[in-house]
Design a protein around this motif. Structure first.
Motif, PDB file in Angstrom:
ATOM      1  N   THR A  50       0.838  -1.189   0.000  1.00  0.00           N
ATOM      2  CA  THR A  50       0.000   0.000   0.000  1.00  0.00           C
ATOM      3  C   THR A  50       0.882   1.252   0.000  1.00  0.00           C
ATOM      4  N   VAL A  51       0.222   2.380  -0.178  1.00  0.00           N
ATOM      5  CA  VAL A  51       0.911   3.660  -0.213  1.00  0.00           C
ATOM      6  C   VAL A  51       1.702   3.890   1.082  1.00  0.00           C
ATOM      7  N   ALA A  52       1.017   3.726   2.208  1.00  0.00           N
ATOM      8  CA  ALA A  52       1.683   3.969   3.492  1.00  0.00           C
ATOM      9  C   ALA A  52       2.817   2.979   3.713  1.00  0.00           C
ATOM     10  N   GLN A  53       2.595   1.725   3.339  1.00  0.00           N
ATOM     11  CA  GLN A  53       3.632   0.710   3.516  1.00  0.00           C
ATOM     12  C   GLN A  53       4.862   1.049   2.690  1.00  0.00           C
ATOM     13  N   ASN A  54       4.636   1.581   1.506  1.00  0.00           N
ATOM     14  CA  ASN A  54       5.751   1.977   0.653  1.00  0.00           C
ATOM     15  C   ASN A  54       6.552   3.121   1.265  1.00  0.00           C
TER      16      ASN A  54
ATOM     17  N   GLY B 184       7.473  -4.863  19.005  1.00  0.00           N
ATOM     18  CA  GLY B 184       8.657  -5.474  18.417  1.00  0.00           C
ATOM     19  C   GLY B 184       8.415  -6.014  17.027  1.00  0.00           C
ATOM     20  N   PHE B 185       7.828  -7.203  16.982  1.00  0.00           N
ATOM     21  CA  PHE B 185       7.725  -7.943  15.749  1.00  0.00           C
ATOM     22  C   PHE B 185       6.439  -7.605  14.992  1.00  0.00           C
ATOM     23  N   PHE B 186       5.450  -7.106  15.742  1.00  0.00           N
ATOM     24  CA  PHE B 186       4.146  -6.898  15.120  1.00  0.00           C
ATOM     25  C   PHE B 186       3.997  -5.473  14.593  1.00  0.00           C
ATOM     26  N   LEU B 187       3.276  -5.376  13.503  1.00  0.00           N
ATOM     27  CA  LEU B 187       3.095  -4.079  12.867  1.00  0.00           C
ATOM     28  C   LEU B 187       1.888  -3.364  13.445  1.00  0.00           C
ATOM     29  N   ASP B 188       1.987  -2.071  13.525  1.00  0.00           N
ATOM     30  CA  ASP B 188       0.821  -1.282  13.903  1.00  0.00           C
ATOM     31  C   ASP B 188       0.354  -0.547  12.662  1.00  0.00           C
ATOM     32  N   GLU B 189      -0.496  -1.246  11.924  1.00  0.00           N
ATOM     33  CA  GLU B 189      -0.912  -0.748  10.622  1.00  0.00           C
ATOM     34  C   GLU B 189      -1.715   0.541  10.757  1.00  0.00           C
ATOM     35  N   ARG B 190      -2.520   0.597  11.815  1.00  0.00           N
ATOM     36  CA  ARG B 190      -3.411   1.744  11.947  1.00  0.00           C
ATOM     37  C   ARG B 190      -2.620   3.035  12.168  1.00  0.00           C
ATOM     38  N   SER B 191      -1.614   2.967  13.032  1.00  0.00           N
ATOM     39  CA  SER B 191      -0.873   4.210  13.276  1.00  0.00           C
ATOM     40  C   SER B 191       0.057   4.522  12.110  1.00  0.00           C
ATOM     41  N   LEU B 192       0.445   3.475  11.365  1.00  0.00           N
ATOM     42  CA  LEU B 192       1.218   3.710  10.135  1.00  0.00           C
ATOM     43  C   LEU B 192       0.380   4.522   9.148  1.00  0.00           C
ATOM     44  N   ASN B 193      -0.875   4.098   8.994  1.00  0.00           N
ATOM     45  CA  ASN B 193      -1.759   4.812   8.076  1.00  0.00           C
ATOM     46  C   ASN B 193      -2.063   6.221   8.571  1.00  0.00           C
TER      47      ASN B 193
ATOM     48  N   THR C 168      -4.046   3.510   2.273  1.00  0.00           N
ATOM     49  CA  THR C 168      -4.289   2.070   2.271  1.00  0.00           C
ATOM     50  C   THR C 168      -4.444   1.501   0.859  1.00  0.00           C
ATOM     51  N   GLU C 169      -4.332   2.371  -0.140  1.00  0.00           N
ATOM     52  CA  GLU C 169      -4.462   1.873  -1.514  1.00  0.00           C
ATOM     53  C   GLU C 169      -3.179   1.166  -1.928  1.00  0.00           C
ATOM     54  N   ARG C 170      -3.331   0.108  -2.692  1.00  0.00           N
ATOM     55  CA  ARG C 170      -2.146  -0.541  -3.238  1.00  0.00           C
ATOM     56  C   ARG C 170      -1.546   0.307  -4.339  1.00  0.00           C
TER      57      ARG C 170
ATOM     58  N   THR D  84      -9.737 -14.701   6.935  1.00  0.00           N
ATOM     59  CA  THR D  84     -10.589 -14.717   5.750  1.00  0.00           C
ATOM     60  C   THR D  84     -10.302 -13.517   4.865  1.00  0.00           C
ATOM     61  N   SER D  85      -9.737 -12.453   5.451  1.00  0.00           N
ATOM     62  CA  SER D  85      -9.424 -11.289   4.625  1.00  0.00           C
ATOM     63  C   SER D  85      -8.186 -10.639   5.192  1.00  0.00           C
ATOM     64  N   ASP D  86      -7.247 -10.294   4.323  1.00  0.00           N
ATOM     65  CA  ASP D  86      -6.049  -9.641   4.835  1.00  0.00           C
ATOM     66  C   ASP D  86      -6.177  -8.117   4.770  1.00  0.00           C
ATOM     67  N   ARG D  87      -7.375  -7.650   4.548  1.00  0.00           N
ATOM     68  CA  ARG D  87      -7.554  -6.214   4.518  1.00  0.00           C
ATOM     69  C   ARG D  87      -8.271  -5.769   5.792  1.00  0.00           C
ATOM     70  N   SER D  88      -7.810  -4.693   6.369  1.00  0.00           N
ATOM     71  CA  SER D  88      -8.492  -4.188   7.543  1.00  0.00           C
ATOM     72  C   SER D  88      -9.784  -3.529   7.090  1.00  0.00           C
ATOM     73  N   PRO D  89     -10.778  -3.495   7.962  1.00  0.00           N
ATOM     74  CA  PRO D  89     -12.057  -2.901   7.581  1.00  0.00           C
ATOM     75  C   PRO D  89     -11.911  -1.422   7.191  1.00  0.00           C
ATOM     76  N   SER D  90     -10.908  -0.768   7.776  1.00  0.00           N
ATOM     77  CA  SER D  90     -10.739   0.658   7.498  1.00  0.00           C
ATOM     78  C   SER D  90     -10.423   0.908   6.028  1.00  0.00           C
ATOM     79  N   THR D  91      -9.915  -0.114   5.347  1.00  0.00           N
ATOM     80  CA  THR D  91      -9.586   0.026   3.934  1.00  0.00           C
ATOM     81  C   THR D  91     -10.778   0.524   3.145  1.00  0.00           C
ATOM     82  N   THR D  92     -11.886  -0.182   3.323  1.00  0.00           N
ATOM     83  CA  THR D  92     -13.063   0.150   2.544  1.00  0.00           C
ATOM     84  C   THR D  92     -13.668   1.468   3.018  1.00  0.00           C
TER      85      THR D  92
END
Lengths: 514, 345
Positions: free
Chosen positions: A106-110, A121-130, A147-149, B10-18
């Motif tokens: 995704t954009v943020a991941q990039n 440590g090992f786990f990502l915090d996707e929400r705060s990344l976004n 969150t867009e690819r 079942t889905s690797d996308r978080s709900p916030s995506t949509t």
């Protein structure tokens, strides 16, 4: 990294200062004793013809290459850039011409790759990344969804992601290589706004572009590189396009002998009309006659190679008619093109031109192999050997034997093998794409002589070249391209480096040049 | 380390995506829809196959038979889980089949020859699998041997070592008869639900979390998507590739334990071809051999499709020779559909 810029006494020192920088590659001196300075808060445009050394200079700053000689100073302090990561840590961010994105992320991941937000440590915090990415975009005024690819984004938006990524490093020096190449006018405006916002007393931008109109809009000063040297820096407000172009072109062309105007018989061998492709070409049309060399000039990405590829069916055409000797022909792939007598010698010799691990003679007869094969499918080696020896003599290919592997030959001799291959096919039209790229000066002369000889034998020749002197020296007529359109077809007598460069920078967004 | 909330894979996308998609008008929303469509398609095919076999034979859709399908899918499935990571990086691991056999033999060595306690033998076996993966990773990442060749070499080494170490004879777990219950112990009263299947399910969740929630998974995708750009961004690509191959090796070790437990003995022969079955499961599940794309759910569906096909064809009395033909066709169709999808994207 975030410590405040040194104040007071250093305010007068340039942000980035390069002195005596040289970098050579086998066969080319890409940069020769280049010095330049980037002042605080300025946008410095870096211009130059293809191969002038802009990309090399950029790769030195990115830490991808190491210089052979020269001193780099950042805020007056001498620095050695050890690698891409180190360049970023120093505050030098680079937006490469070819994207450096991961399309499946995704954009943020990039943007934050390698600097992920972690929950434990090992786990990502996707929400705060976004969230972090969204904040960054808000600050920059960008309409991007974190969150867009990336693969789903338009090229323009991918460019925005690159810029956002570069700015997320709190860069001090931002280097952009042709950032507008894929953008439309509105997107260019957004980009310039971004640059304007980035530009502060402690930052600076190096802006590499071919587009003169953009340079007057965005840059404070313009530095011109030619043949790896800094040939002059001008204040944008005090110069004009003509001066910059003549600096870029530089060389006097009087010494070079131009081809004598040859009489060209009436009927064209190849004529192309309304050639368009989905990606780039718009309504390209021209004719080539027997015994003529038609040169194709233009800047990188102008669409010259694309014209050749579309003609021989290597890329799909959207529209366009191709006629050989006045008869419309349908060409769907390069094999059909060569059956109709059109041969294309690719610019990417190593990948698309020769089989490096095979012998000289095998390469020469490759496209004509059917003629050397019996009805039962056996290959006649004796005849191949004879043909191979024949061409080695005729083109003076320097090789101990026809069984030598092509990879052991010099670039010039490899190119001769490619030419021999197409001569063995006996085509009427030969399209040479950068025939002298990566070839040393002596061998270039031989290739020139070969091309002229072929034209004299009555072949119709198209020669694509990024070197204007080469185009001027060999071509009877010269077609100039810009942004996928043909902007001029000139007789050699009317062409100069200056007016070719002028036509090559006629971009549609800009209308006519005053 | 706090455990994250485990969402069902079942889905690797978080709900916030949509939710956020609605804000950005310029996004081609159909593109993200298509991503989940692929998984839906694979799942729908699985359901379709199940329905067809259920109609074709009354013996197919029974609790016992469904459990035996899951049991059959377990060993290949565990191998496929680890391989999914490797394939998403754009790599391949051909050593998992014979590596698994070697791990089984090593379980015999630890438990029977050396007489270690059960837990130590099992742990050592899994770690031994990790060692195989570590060697693969070093060969690929540090020595620069292409994954295909590096793991092809390891495949042959493992096949040979299994025979050498065991003296070409099966090793029985006489010292630790409980060993066979790791796979076979029935854990649900009433029906025969083996513990091995439960372990498989747990491993699915572990793999899904690793792939979608951790830094390891992020770099797995990133390396497969654009290795050069990942390295330019300052990620230690070499080290992470070693980690990923080691992880795949740990799954191989576990598969070795499960398969030896299932047979109550370590069989030193075989294993060749099993790696291709696992890779087939991964590919049917929509993971691209070019790297950058893939999911654990997909792999599980792929493994189930293969197991259901084999089981169902046998139940409706299709000769075994034809079962392999059917699986081959399924692989071709699945991959071709996936290519069509990508070309339009």
């Amino acid at each position: 990294m975030t410590d405040s810029a040194p104040s007071g006494d250093v305010a007068g020192t340039p942000l980035l200062d390069l002195t005596g920088v040289s970098k050579g590659f086998p066969g080319v001196q890409a940069l020769d004793d280049v010095s330049l300075e980037l002042r605080r808060g300025e946008v410095l445009a870096l211009v130059g013809e293809n191969g002038a050394g802009k990309s090399t200079l950029m790769k030195l700053l990115a830490g991808i290459y190491t210089p052979d000689a020269g001193v780099f100073r950042l805020n007056g302090e001498e620095i050695t850039i050890e690698g891409p990561k180190h360049a970023q840590e120093l505050g030098i961010s680079i937006i490469h011409q070819e994207f450096n994105l991961m399309p499946d992320l995704t954009v943020a991941q990039n943007i934050y790759i390698g600097r992920e937000q972690r929950a434990a440590g090992f786990f990502l915090d996707e929400r705060s990344l976004n969230r972090r990415a969204r904040k960054l975009f808000e600050g920059l005024g960008l309409a991007l969804d974190p969150t867009e690819r990336v693969e789903n984004l338009t090229v323009a938006k991918q460019q925005m992601v690159e810029i956002a990524k570069a700015l997320s490093f709190e860069a001090k020096v931002l280097i952009m290589d042709e950032p507008t190449a894929a953008l439309n006018d509105a997107e260019v405006d957004v980009l310039f706004e971004l640059i304007g916002r980035f530009r502060r007393p402690e930052t600076g931008v190096v802006y590499i572009s071919h587009r003169m109109e953009e340079l007057t809009r965005i840059s404070d000063r313009i530095t011109v590189l030619r043949d790896g040297r800094n040939v002059g820096t001008r204040v944008t407000a005090e110069t004009d396009q003509r001066e910059v172009i003549s600096l870029m072109v530089g060389r006097e062309i009087s010494g070079e002998q131009r081809p004598a105007a040859r009489p060209i018989d009436g009927a064209p061998v190849l004529s192309v009309e309304h050639l368009s492709t989905r990606s780039l070409l718009r309504d390209v049309g021209f004719e080539v006659h027997a015994g003529e060399i038609l040169g194709f000039a233009g800047l990188m990405g102008a669409g010259r190679t694309e014209v050749a590829r579309a003609i021989v069916g290597a890329d799909p055409r959207e529209s366009g008619e191709i006629r050989m000797h006045g008869k419309a022909v349908s060409i769907g792939n390069p094999a059909e093109a060569s059956r109709h007598g059109i041969g294309y010698l690719s610019e990417d010799r190593k990948h698309l031109g020769v089989l490096l691990e095979r012998s000289v003679r095998e390469n020469i007869v490759l496209s004509a192999l059917r003629d050397y094969t019996s009805a039962l499918g056996f290959v006649n080696d004796a005849r191949i050997e004879a043909t191979g020896r024949d061409y080695i003599e005729r083109l003076r290919i320097k090789t101990p034997s026809s069984a030598q592997l092509v990879q052991n030959l010099s670039g010039g001799n490899q190119q001769k093998v490619v030419i021999a291959k197409w001569l063995a096919k006996d085509c009427d039209v030969l399209i040479f794409d950068e025939p002298t790229r990566g070839i040393d000066v002596g061998a270039k002369e031989e290739i020139y002589a070969l091309l002229k000889g072929l034209a004299e034998q009555g072949k119709a020749i198209i020669m694509i070249s990024s070197e204007l002197p080469e185009v001027l020296r060999l071509s009877d007529r010269i077609a100039v391209m810009a942004e996928g359109r043909l902007t001029a077809i000139l007789d050699n007598a009317d062409a100069t480096q200056e007016n070719l460069m002028d036509y090559a920078t006629r971009f549609s967004s800009e209308g006519t040049i005053a | 380390m706090t455990s994250p909330t485990v969402t069902p894979p079942t889905s690797d996308r978080s709900p916030s995506t949509t939710a956020f998609a609605a804000i950005d008008k310029g996004t081609p929303r159909f593109a993200r829809l298509r991503g989940s469509l692929q998984q839906l398609l694979a799942f729908a095919s699985l359901i379709l196959i199940v329905v067809v076999f259920s109609i074709a034979s009354p013996h197919f859709f029974t609790a016992n038979n469904l459990v035996s399908i899951l049991t059959a899918a377990t060993v290949t499935g565990v191998l496929a889980l680890g391989t999914t990571f490797v394939i998403i990086t754009g790599g391949i691991d051909l050593s998992i089949g014979t590596g698994m056999v070697l791990c089984g033999v090593m379980a015999g060595v630890f438990l029977t020859y050396l007489g270690w306690p059960l837990w130590a033998g099992v742990a050592a076996t899994i770690l031994f699998g990790g060692l195989i993966g570590l060697i693969n990773g070093v060969n690929i990442s540090v020595l620069g041997i292409p994954p295909f060749i590096a793991t092809l070499g390891m495949m042959l080494i493992a096949a040979g070592l299994s025979l050498v170490i065991s003296g070409t004879k099966p090793i029985y777990f006489n010292e630790t008869p409980e060993f066979q219950s790791i796979m076979n112990l029935s854990i649900i009263p009433g029906i025969r639900f083996p513990m091995g299947v439960a372990i498989f399910i747990v491993m699915i969740v572990v793999a899904a979390v690793l792939l979608s929630k951790t830094i390891l998974g992020r770099y797995t995708f990133s390396i497969g998507s654009n290795e050069a750009a990942t390295a330019l961004s300052g990620v230690n690509v070499r080290r992470w590739k070693i980690v990923i191959y080691t992880l795949a090796g740990l799954f191989v070790g576990l598969a070795g334990v499960l398969s030896a437990s299932r047979l109550s003995s370590a069989q030193p022969t075989g294993g060749m071809g099993l790696e291709l079955e696992a890779i087939a499961a991964v590919v049917i599940g929509g993971t691209s051999l070019q790297g950058g794309k893939g999911s654990i759910v997909g792999t599980v569906i792929g493994a189930l499709i293969m197991a259901v096909l084999t089981n169902g064809l046998r139940i409706i009395s299709v000769p075994q020779e034809w079962q392999s033909v059917a699986v081959g066709i399924v692989i071709l169709v699945a991959v071709y559909l996936d290519m069509l999808r990508r070309r339009r994207a």
